[in-house]
Design a protein around this motif. Structure first.
Motif, PDB file in Angstrom:
ATOM      1  N   ASP A  49     -15.158 -25.254  19.936  1.00 55.83           N
ATOM      2  CA  ASP A  49     -14.997 -23.713  19.644  1.00 55.83           C
ATOM      3  C   ASP A  49     -16.298 -23.305  18.866  1.00 55.83           C
ATOM      4  OD1 ASP A  49     -12.317 -24.255  20.723  1.00 55.83           O
ATOM      5  OD2 ASP A  49     -11.564 -24.936  18.516  1.00 55.83           O
ATOM      6  N   ASP A  50     -16.821 -23.950  18.372  1.00 56.77           N
ATOM      7  CA  ASP A  50     -17.803 -23.364  17.529  1.00 56.77           C
ATOM      8  C   ASP A  50     -19.152 -24.463  17.762  1.00 56.77           C
ATOM      9  OD1 ASP A  50     -19.841 -22.964  15.328  1.00 56.77           O
ATOM     10  OD2 ASP A  50     -19.092 -21.249  15.293  1.00 56.77           O
ATOM     11  N   LYS A  51     -20.365 -24.220  18.064  1.00 56.11           N
ATOM     12  CA  LYS A  51     -21.252 -25.018  18.346  1.00 56.11           C
ATOM     13  C   LYS A  51     -21.505 -25.897  17.020  1.00 56.11           C
ATOM     14  CE  LYS A  51     -23.694 -23.455  22.132  1.00 56.11           C
ATOM     15  NZ  LYS A  51     -24.860 -23.192  22.783  1.00 56.11           N
ATOM     16  N   ARG A  52     -21.505 -25.305  15.920  1.00 56.47           N
ATOM     17  CA  ARG A  52     -21.601 -26.052  14.671  1.00 56.47           C
ATOM     18  C   ARG A  52     -20.430 -27.254  14.477  1.00 56.47           C
ATOM     19  NH1 ARG A  52     -24.850 -24.548  10.429  1.00 56.47           N
ATOM     20  NH2 ARG A  52     -25.062 -22.331  11.319  1.00 56.47           N
ATOM     21  N   VAL A  53     -20.645 -28.170  13.625  1.00 58.20           N
ATOM     22  CA  VAL A  53     -19.741 -29.239  13.508  1.00 58.20           C
ATOM     23  C   VAL A  53     -19.815 -29.563  12.000  1.00 58.20           C
ATOM     24  CG1 VAL A  53     -18.936 -31.515  13.650  1.00 58.20           C
ATOM     25  CG2 VAL A  53     -20.275 -30.393  15.779  1.00 58.20           C
ATOM     26  N   LEU A  54     -18.586 -29.272  11.416  1.00 59.26           N
ATOM     27  CA  LEU A  54     -18.382 -29.309  10.043  1.00 59.26           C
ATOM     28  C   LEU A  54     -17.309 -30.420   9.727  1.00 59.26           C
ATOM     29  CD1 LEU A  54     -18.368 -25.628   8.565  1.00 59.26           C
ATOM     30  CD2 LEU A  54     -20.212 -27.183   9.084  1.00 59.26           C
ATOM     31  N   MET A  55     -17.246 -31.207   8.704  1.00 56.64           N
ATOM     32  CA  MET A  55     -15.996 -31.836   8.469  1.00 56.64           C
ATOM     33  C   MET A  55     -15.841 -32.085   6.814  1.00 56.64           C
ATOM     34  SD  MET A  55     -17.494 -35.607   9.625  1.00 56.64           S
ATOM     35  CE  MET A  55     -16.576 -36.724   8.587  1.00 56.64           C
ATOM     36  N   ALA A  56     -14.979 -32.430   6.460  1.00 54.04           N
ATOM     37  CA  ALA A  56     -14.613 -32.612   4.892  1.00 54.04           C
ATOM     38  C   ALA A  56     -14.329 -34.055   4.576  1.00 54.04           C
ATOM     39  CB  ALA A  56     -13.398 -31.651   4.637  1.00 54.04           C
ATOM     40  N   VAL A  57     -14.712 -34.152   3.281  1.00 54.47           N
ATOM     41  CA  VAL A  57     -14.417 -35.371   2.737  1.00 54.47           C
ATOM     42  C   VAL A  57     -14.500 -35.332   1.339  1.00 54.47           C
ATOM     43  CG1 VAL A  57     -15.424 -37.811   2.337  1.00 54.47           C
ATOM     44  CG2 VAL A  57     -15.891 -36.655   4.330  1.00 54.47           C
ATOM     45  N   ASN A  58     -13.054 -35.694   0.866  1.00 49.87           N
ATOM     46  CA  ASN A  58     -12.690 -35.573  -0.724  1.00 49.87           C
ATOM     47  C   ASN A  58     -13.123 -34.073  -1.220  1.00 49.87           C
ATOM     48  OD1 ASN A  58     -11.932 -36.504  -3.106  1.00 49.87           O
ATOM     49  ND2 ASN A  58     -14.082 -36.950  -3.971  1.00 49.87           N
ATOM     50  N   SER A  59     -12.470 -33.079  -0.300  1.00 50.67           N
ATOM     51  CA  SER A  59     -12.294 -31.719  -0.448  1.00 50.67           C
ATOM     52  C   SER A  59     -13.726 -31.073  -0.408  1.00 50.67           C
ATOM     53  CB  SER A  59     -11.793 -31.332  -1.825  1.00 50.67           C
ATOM     54  OG  SER A  59     -10.481 -31.805  -1.932  1.00 50.67           O
ATOM     55  N   ARG A  60     -14.855 -31.649  -0.026  1.00 58.15           N
ATOM     56  CA  ARG A  60     -16.119 -30.894   0.068  1.00 58.15           C
ATOM     57  C   ARG A  60     -16.433 -30.943   1.708  1.00 58.15           C
ATOM     58  NH1 ARG A  60     -19.721 -32.462  -4.885  1.00 58.15           N
ATOM     59  NH2 ARG A  60     -20.890 -31.063  -3.685  1.00 58.15           N
ATOM     60  N   VAL A  61     -16.928 -29.902   2.299  1.00 60.84           N
ATOM     61  CA  VAL A  61     -17.354 -29.533   3.274  1.00 60.84           C
ATOM     62  C   VAL A  61     -18.596 -29.839   3.523  1.00 60.84           C
ATOM     63  CG1 VAL A  61     -16.948 -27.924   5.597  1.00 60.84           C
ATOM     64  CG2 VAL A  61     -15.218 -28.062   3.808  1.00 60.84           C
ATOM     65  N   TYR A  62     -18.986 -30.501   4.707  1.00 61.13           N
ATOM     66  CA  TYR A  62     -20.341 -30.846   5.197  1.00 61.13           C
ATOM     67  C   TYR A  62     -20.969 -30.473   6.569  1.00 61.13           C
ATOM     68  CZ  TYR A  62     -19.716 -33.854   1.053  1.00 61.13           C
ATOM     69  OH  TYR A  62     -19.754 -34.345  -0.352  1.00 61.13           O
ATOM     70  N   ASP A  63     -22.005 -29.915   6.720  1.00 60.46           N
ATOM     71  CA  ASP A  63     -22.503 -29.434   8.021  1.00 60.46           C
ATOM     72  C   ASP A  63     -23.216 -30.751   8.608  1.00 60.46           C
ATOM     73  OD1 ASP A  63     -23.707 -28.551   9.900  1.00 60.46           O
ATOM     74  OD2 ASP A  63     -24.479 -26.676   9.124  1.00 60.46           O
ATOM     75  N   VAL A  64     -22.410 -31.395   9.370  1.00 61.65           N
ATOM     76  CA  VAL A  64     -22.853 -32.527  10.243  1.00 61.65           C
ATOM     77  C   VAL A  64     -23.422 -32.019  11.503  1.00 61.65           C
ATOM     78  CG1 VAL A  64     -21.487 -34.293   9.036  1.00 61.65           C
ATOM     79  CG2 VAL A  64     -20.690 -33.162  10.917  1.00 61.65           C
ATOM     80  N   SER A  65     -23.718 -30.795  11.580  1.00 64.44           N
ATOM     81  CA  SER A  65     -24.182 -30.437  13.236  1.00 64.44           C
ATOM     82  C   SER A  65     -25.721 -31.183  13.507  1.00 64.44           C
ATOM     83  CB  SER A  65     -24.656 -29.082  12.897  1.00 64.44           C
ATOM     84  OG  SER A  65     -23.517 -28.258  12.774  1.00 64.44           O
ATOM     85  N   ALA A  66     -26.401 -31.637  12.566  1.00 64.64           N
ATOM     86  CA  ALA A  66     -27.551 -32.434  12.889  1.00 64.64           C
ATOM     87  C   ALA A  66     -27.104 -33.844  13.728  1.00 64.64           C
ATOM     88  CB  ALA A  66     -28.515 -32.709  11.499  1.00 64.64           C
ATOM     89  N   SER A  67     -26.224 -34.359  13.438  1.00 66.51           N
ATOM     90  CA  SER A  67     -25.755 -35.410  14.106  1.00 66.51           C
ATOM     91  C   SER A  67     -24.392 -35.180  15.018  1.00 66.51           C
ATOM     92  CB  SER A  67     -25.163 -36.535  12.772  1.00 66.51           C
ATOM     93  OG  SER A  67     -26.391 -36.770  12.195  1.00 66.51           O
ATOM     94  N   LYS A  68     -24.611 -34.046  15.677  1.00 67.14           N
ATOM     95  CA  LYS A  68     -23.823 -33.683  16.548  1.00 67.14           C
ATOM     96  C   LYS A  68     -23.353 -34.625  17.662  1.00 67.14           C
ATOM     97  CE  LYS A  68     -22.222 -29.630  19.474  1.00 67.14           C
ATOM     98  NZ  LYS A  68     -22.738 -28.189  19.821  1.00 67.14           N
ATOM     99  N   ASN A  69     -24.493 -35.575  18.144  1.00 64.20           N
ATOM    100  CA  ASN A  69     -24.044 -36.575  19.032  1.00 64.20           C
ATOM    101  C   ASN A  69     -23.001 -37.526  18.501  1.00 64.20           C
ATOM    102  OD1 ASN A  69     -26.208 -37.316  17.124  1.00 64.20           O
ATOM    103  ND2 ASN A  69     -27.112 -38.793  18.471  1.00 64.20           N
ATOM    104  N   HIS A  70     -22.905 -37.991  17.140  1.00 63.06           N
ATOM    105  CA  HIS A  70     -22.035 -38.606  16.592  1.00 63.06           C
ATOM    106  C   HIS A  70     -20.714 -38.047  16.274  1.00 63.06           C
ATOM    107  CE1 HIS A  70     -25.012 -41.618  16.148  1.00 63.06           C
ATOM    108  NE2 HIS A  70     -25.806 -40.885  15.290  1.00 63.06           N
ATOM    109  N   TYR A  71     -20.708 -36.739  15.620  1.00 60.95           N
ATOM    110  CA  TYR A  71     -19.542 -36.058  15.108  1.00 60.95           C
ATOM    111  C   TYR A  71     -18.968 -35.124  16.162  1.00 60.95           C
ATOM    112  CZ  TYR A  71     -21.161 -38.294  11.033  1.00 60.95           C
ATOM    113  OH  TYR A  71     -21.538 -39.459  10.042  1.00 60.95           O
ATOM    114  N   GLY A  72     -19.667 -34.489  17.164  1.00 56.99           N
ATOM    115  CA  GLY A  72     -19.260 -33.605  18.105  1.00 56.99           C
ATOM    116  C   GLY A  72     -18.506 -34.329  19.172  1.00 56.99           C
TER     117      GLY A  72
END
Length: 141
Positions: A49-72
């Motif tokens: 839906d958005d090219k950026r990939v974010l995810m939360a761990v322990n209530s903190r949101v991280y921008d993991v877009s640099a590793s989109k091949n793993h998280y996207g």
């Protein structure tokens, strides 16, 4: 002399074949402004839906877009994209059943064992050291 030339050409061809960058590796993102996310507003940052990939761990949101091949999309951890991954990481599981449905309250993780809680905190430390902390996961805005 011809042998050396052929070896040099072969090395160059192999280098070119294996050094090709993927579209993800070439894609760069401007830093995202720190903000609060609800589970629903976070969900759009799934790499689809958005090219950026974010995810939360322990209530903190991280921008993991640099590793989109793993998280996207198509990545090993794609279920975590745009979601709170705390329970899945704590349980060492990529299964969708460990993700809280978007229409439910944020998972309080109270039923995690000490070992699971420790694993989740280790993952939180990993993400905090590797990826930009771009926001916090909250129940409502």
């Amino acid at each position: 002399m011809l042998t050396y030339l052929l070896i040099a050409v072969a090395i160059f061809v192999v280098y070119k074949l294996f050094s090709k960058k993927t579209d993800d590796a070439e894609e760069t993102f401007e830093p995202i402004e720190f903000q609060k996310f609800t589970p629903r507003t976070l969900s759009k940052y799934n790499g689809k839906d958005d090219k950026r990939v974010l995810m939360a761990v322990n209530s903190r949101v991280y921008d993991v877009s640099a590793s989109k091949n793993h998280y996207g999309p198509g990545g090993m951890y794609e279920n975590f994209a745009g979601r709170d991954a705390s329970r899945g990481l704590a349980k060492h599981s990529f299964e969708i059943e460990h993700l809280t449905p978007l229409d439910r309250p944020i998972d309080d993780l109270k039923d995690l064992t000490e070992e699971e809680r420790s694993a989740m905190l280790q993952w939180a430390e990993f993400f905090g050291n590797k990826y930009p902390h771009c926001g916090d996961l909250v129940e409502s805005l």
